[in-house]
Write a protein that holds these residues in place. Structure first.
Motif, PDB file in Angstrom:
ATOM      1  N   VAL A   1      -0.849  12.037  -1.162  1.00 23.82           N
ATOM      2  CA  VAL A   1      -2.088  12.542  -0.236  1.00 23.82           C
ATOM      3  C   VAL A   1      -2.152  11.566   0.662  1.00 23.82           C
ATOM      4  CG1 VAL A   1      -4.386  13.204   0.008  1.00 23.82           C
ATOM      5  CG2 VAL A   1      -3.168  13.857  -1.969  1.00 23.82           C
ATOM      6  N   LEU A   2      -1.889  10.383   0.670  1.00 22.19           N
ATOM      7  CA  LEU A   2      -1.937   9.225   1.645  1.00 22.19           C
ATOM      8  C   LEU A   2      -0.817   9.367   2.635  1.00 22.19           C
ATOM      9  CD1 LEU A   2      -3.397   6.443  -0.347  1.00 22.19           C
ATOM     10  CD2 LEU A   2      -4.292   7.428   1.633  1.00 22.19           C
ATOM     11  N   ALA A   3       0.380   9.864   2.428  1.00 16.97           N
ATOM     12  CA  ALA A   3       1.494   9.807   2.827  1.00 16.97           C
ATOM     13  C   ALA A   3       1.236  10.348   4.491  1.00 16.97           C
ATOM     14  CB  ALA A   3       2.621  10.539   2.420  1.00 16.97           C
ATOM     15  N   GLY A   4       1.621   9.619   5.472  1.00 15.60           N
ATOM     16  CA  GLY A   4       1.504   9.970   7.011  1.00 15.60           C
ATOM     17  C   GLY A   4       0.178   9.917   7.676  1.00 15.60           C
ATOM     18  N   ARG A   5      -0.703   9.175   6.714  1.00 18.59           N
ATOM     19  CA  ARG A   5      -2.402   9.093   7.531  1.00 18.59           C
ATOM     20  C   ARG A   5      -2.636   7.790   7.095  1.00 18.59           C
ATOM     21  NH1 ARG A   5      -4.284  13.814   5.785  1.00 18.59           N
ATOM     22  NH2 ARG A   5      -2.650  14.418   4.347  1.00 18.59           N
ATOM     23  N   THR A   6      -3.920   7.280   7.880  1.00 20.60           N
ATOM     24  CA  THR A   6      -4.260   5.822   7.582  1.00 20.60           C
ATOM     25  C   THR A   6      -5.131   6.177   6.418  1.00 20.60           C
ATOM     26  OG1 THR A   6      -4.230   5.517   9.908  1.00 20.60           O
ATOM     27  CG2 THR A   6      -5.812   4.288   8.489  1.00 20.60           C
ATOM     28  N   GLY A   7      -5.196   5.151   5.210  1.00 19.54           N
ATOM     29  CA  GLY A   7      -5.798   5.158   4.244  1.00 19.54           C
ATOM     30  C   GLY A   7      -6.548   3.914   3.994  1.00 19.54           C
ATOM     31  N   LEU A   8      -7.783   3.749   3.362  1.00 15.03           N
ATOM     32  CA  LEU A   8      -8.666   2.394   2.772  1.00 15.03           C
ATOM     33  C   LEU A   8      -8.428   3.012   1.381  1.00 15.03           C
ATOM     34  CD1 LEU A   8      -9.728   0.138   3.221  1.00 15.03           C
ATOM     35  CD2 LEU A   8     -11.885   1.433   3.641  1.00 15.03           C
ATOM     36  N   VAL A   9      -7.812   1.792   0.357  1.00 15.60           N
ATOM     37  CA  VAL A   9      -7.763   2.390  -0.690  1.00 15.60           C
ATOM     38  C   VAL A   9      -8.774   1.147  -1.786  1.00 15.60           C
ATOM     39  CG1 VAL A   9      -6.478   2.583  -2.723  1.00 15.60           C
ATOM     40  CG2 VAL A   9      -5.697   3.535  -0.576  1.00 15.60           C
ATOM     41  N   VAL A  10      -9.753   1.526  -2.181  1.00 18.57           N
ATOM     42  CA  VAL A  10     -10.562   0.502  -2.678  1.00 18.57           C
ATOM     43  C   VAL A  10      -9.782   0.507  -4.300  1.00 18.57           C
ATOM     44  CG1 VAL A  10     -12.643  -0.248  -3.913  1.00 18.57           C
ATOM     45  CG2 VAL A  10     -12.653   0.776  -1.325  1.00 18.57           C
ATOM     46  N   ALA A  11      -9.205  -0.352  -4.673  1.00 20.76           N
ATOM     47  CA  ALA A  11      -8.550  -0.524  -6.071  1.00 20.76           C
ATOM     48  C   ALA A  11      -8.819  -1.720  -6.971  1.00 20.76           C
ATOM     49  CB  ALA A  11      -7.286  -0.111  -5.892  1.00 20.76           C
ATOM     50  N   HIS A  12      -9.025  -1.535  -8.351  1.00 23.16           N
ATOM     51  CA  HIS A  12      -8.632  -2.863  -8.894  1.00 23.16           C
ATOM     52  C   HIS A  12      -7.572  -2.917  -9.863  1.00 23.16           C
ATOM     53  CE1 HIS A  12     -13.207  -2.406  -8.778  1.00 23.16           C
ATOM     54  NE2 HIS A  12     -13.198  -3.822  -8.580  1.00 23.16           N
ATOM     55  N   ARG A  13      -6.847  -1.711  -9.879  1.00 18.83           N
ATOM     56  CA  ARG A  13      -5.493  -1.873 -10.539  1.00 18.83           C
ATOM     57  C   ARG A  13      -4.614  -2.505  -9.531  1.00 18.83           C
ATOM     58  NH1 ARG A  13      -6.389   3.919 -12.592  1.00 18.83           N
ATOM     59  NH2 ARG A  13      -7.079   3.489 -14.675  1.00 18.83           N
ATOM     60  N   MET A  14      -3.833  -3.630  -9.906  1.00 24.63           N
ATOM     61  CA  MET A  14      -2.905  -4.426  -9.094  1.00 24.63           C
ATOM     62  C   MET A  14      -1.744  -3.576  -8.846  1.00 24.63           C
ATOM     63  SD  MET A  14      -4.593  -7.203  -8.813  1.00 24.63           S
ATOM     64  CE  MET A  14      -3.292  -8.119  -7.872  1.00 24.63           C
ATOM     65  N   ASN A  15      -1.244  -2.812  -9.438  1.00 22.27           N
ATOM     66  CA  ASN A  15      -0.059  -2.211  -8.982  1.00 22.27           C
ATOM     67  C   ASN A  15      -0.299  -1.023  -7.968  1.00 22.27           C
ATOM     68  OD1 ASN A  15      -1.285  -0.329 -10.838  1.00 22.27           O
ATOM     69  ND2 ASN A  15       0.363   0.648 -11.484  1.00 22.27           N
ATOM     70  N   GLN A  16      -1.679  -0.678  -7.864  1.00 21.98           N
ATOM     71  CA  GLN A  16      -2.090   0.249  -6.825  1.00 21.98           C
ATOM     72  C   GLN A  16      -1.934  -0.586  -5.489  1.00 21.98           C
ATOM     73  OE1 GLN A  16      -5.450   2.620  -7.355  1.00 21.98           O
ATOM     74  NE2 GLN A  16      -4.923   4.073  -6.081  1.00 21.98           N
ATOM     75  N   ALA A  17      -2.713  -1.910  -5.698  1.00 17.81           N
ATOM     76  CA  ALA A  17      -2.952  -2.572  -4.471  1.00 17.81           C
ATOM     77  C   ALA A  17      -1.408  -3.168  -3.951  1.00 17.81           C
ATOM     78  CB  ALA A  17      -3.883  -4.054  -4.992  1.00 17.81           C
ATOM     79  N   SER A  18      -0.323  -3.509  -4.957  1.00 20.53           N
ATOM     80  CA  SER A  18       0.552  -4.115  -4.449  1.00 20.53           C
ATOM     81  C   SER A  18       1.340  -2.964  -3.563  1.00 20.53           C
ATOM     82  CB  SER A  18       1.524  -4.373  -5.553  1.00 20.53           C
ATOM     83  OG  SER A  18       2.057  -3.164  -6.231  1.00 20.53           O
ATOM     84  N   ARG A  19       1.076  -1.598  -3.766  1.00 16.86           N
ATOM     85  CA  ARG A  19       1.682  -0.690  -2.705  1.00 16.86           C
ATOM     86  C   ARG A  19       1.265  -0.690  -1.308  1.00 16.86           C
ATOM     87  NH1 ARG A  19       1.637   4.461  -6.819  1.00 16.86           N
ATOM     88  NH2 ARG A  19       3.029   3.278  -8.388  1.00 16.86           N
TER      89      ARG A  19
END
Length: 163
Positions: free
Chosen positions: A106-124
């Motif tokens: 869903v984020l592909a091709g758009r600006t996203g702000l992702v609040v995340a505690h999962r490190m693998n999500q942050a690493s992307r």
């Protein structure tokens, strides 16, 4: 647009729930949004497909399915900027990988702000902001933050050791 951790499934036909994001969406566009987030299979398997009543008055959905519906709504809305505030957190560990892939789609091709505690999500992320005690204490790409050896690197090491 915001997708939070507390996704809500509205009572009524699944297609109408998704059309809250875009009233003129066709059935094919609804299926496309569901396909994008990995939900088209279970949605087609519902007794009346996307026309099946869901929520409190209908077919109960799992937490993971509810999150997929919220992400599909975001896909249909097609915002230029999307904020995901722990949008994959309610799935638990079992559905986390699937929801993280759905969020990335869903984020592909758009600006996203992702609040995340999962490190693998942050690493992307293209850029990571590390917040401690209400303040940004580090920022940069994943690799740079690892090389810096600060808080992010320590969090990553703890996460990586636990895998």
């Amino acid at each position: 647009m915001l997708v939070s951790q507390e996704s809500h499934v509205f009572s009524g036909p699944l297609a109408e729930d998704l059309r809250l994001a875009r009233a003129d969406a066709t059935d094919e566009e609804v299926h496309g949004a569901l396909r994008l987030v990995g939900a088209d299979g279970w949605a087609r398997a519902l007794p009346e497909g996307i026309h099946t009543a869901v929520g409190d008055v209908g077919h109960a959905l799992t937490a993971e399915q509810g999150a997929q519906v919220a992400l599909a709504r975001a896909a249909l809305a097609d915002p230029a900027v999307l904020v995901l505030d722990e949008a994959t957190a309610e799935s638990g560990s079992r559905g986390a990988a699937r929801l993280e892939e759905a969020a990335a789609a869903v984020l592909a091709g758009r600006t996203g702000l992702v609040v995340a505690h999962r490190m693998n999500q942050a690493s992307r992320a293209d850029r990571v902001l590390v917040v401690a005690e209400g303040r940004i204490v580090e920022e940069g790409p994943h690799a740079d933050l690892l090389a810096a050896g600060g808080l992010y690197a320590r969090l990553w090491e703890a996460y990586d050791d636990g895998r």
